[in-house]
Design an enzyme around this catalytic site. Sequence first.
Site, PDB file in Angstrom:
ATOM      1  N   CYS A  37       0.720  -1.285   0.054  1.00 52.80           N
ATOM      2  CA  CYS A  37      -0.044  -0.030   0.210  1.00 52.80           C
ATOM      3  C   CYS A  37       0.886   1.300   0.126  1.00 52.80           C
ATOM      4  O   CYS A  37       0.279   2.342  -0.260  1.00 52.80           O
ATOM      5  CB  CYS A  37      -0.968   0.001   1.383  1.00 52.80           C
ATOM      6  SG  CYS A  37      -0.097   0.184   2.690  1.00 52.80           S
ATOM      7  N   ASP A  39       2.391   2.551   2.627  1.00 55.09           N
ATOM      8  CA  ASP A  39       2.611   3.215   3.940  1.00 55.09           C
ATOM      9  C   ASP A  39       3.913   3.078   4.597  1.00 55.09           C
ATOM     10  O   ASP A  39       4.444   1.985   4.480  1.00 55.09           O
ATOM     11  CB  ASP A  39       1.504   2.629   4.842  1.00 55.09           C
ATOM     12  CG  ASP A  39       0.027   2.983   4.586  1.00 55.09           C
ATOM     13  OD1 ASP A  39      -0.034   3.997   3.825  1.00 55.09           O
ATOM     14  OD2 ASP A  39      -0.820   2.095   4.882  1.00 55.09           O
ATOM     15  N   CYS A  62      -1.726   6.987   4.063  1.00 55.36           N
ATOM     16  CA  CYS A  62      -3.201   7.118   3.826  1.00 55.36           C
ATOM     17  C   CYS A  62      -3.703   7.906   5.260  1.00 55.36           C
ATOM     18  O   CYS A  62      -3.059   7.987   6.384  1.00 55.36           O
ATOM     19  CB  CYS A  62      -3.997   5.880   3.635  1.00 55.36           C
ATOM     20  SG  CYS A  62      -3.971   4.650   4.976  1.00 55.36           S
ATOM     21  N   CYS A 106      -2.911  -0.769   8.879  1.00 53.00           N
ATOM     22  CA  CYS A 106      -2.006   0.455   9.278  1.00 53.00           C
ATOM     23  C   CYS A 106      -1.714   0.262  10.820  1.00 53.00           C
ATOM     24  O   CYS A 106      -0.879   0.753  11.513  1.00 53.00           O
ATOM     25  CB  CYS A 106      -3.016   1.600   8.991  1.00 53.00           C
ATOM     26  SG  CYS A 106      -3.047   2.044   7.363  1.00 53.00           S
TER      27      CYS A 106
END
Length: 169
Positions: A37, A39, A62, A106
């Site tokens: 992703c 991150d 994000c 996350c």
Amino acid sequence: MFTEKYTEKVLEHFANPRNVGEIPDADGVGEVGNPACGDMMTFYIRVQDGRITDVKYKTFGCVAAIAVASVVSELAKGKTLEEAKALRNEDIARELGGLPKQKWHCSVLGAKALKEAILDYEARASGKPREKPARPKRKQACPECGVENPLTARFCMQCGAPLEVSCEA
């Protein structure tokens, strides 16, 4: 097209993140990332008498990644090293009032980045710096343009051609 539904607390931490920044001479630094992703989180900690006295972080990611890093920094400050190491992704998500299922990773990154910073501190304090294992380069060449992309990429970063996503990453 789906839209993520975030809690008010997630949105508050995203809009007004706490403890953003670096500690230039940090006692411990932990960096983690998710290539699928994009991150990235880096945590910096200051430790005194076995307790985390300051936490700063830098996050690229994000809404959920930024909110998670902010909340982790708040949860860790003032805790003993053992208490902070015991912080789980479930604790982080609960503190934020929940996360959408597709953003659960996350909270895992946040817990892991903090733990990495603590492990770095402990290694430095013992005089034996941690040897970080070399990560194998996991890339795939685009069939259209030949550019190397992460195995988890769905599309080529250069030309946008579709790629096969591998579970190995």
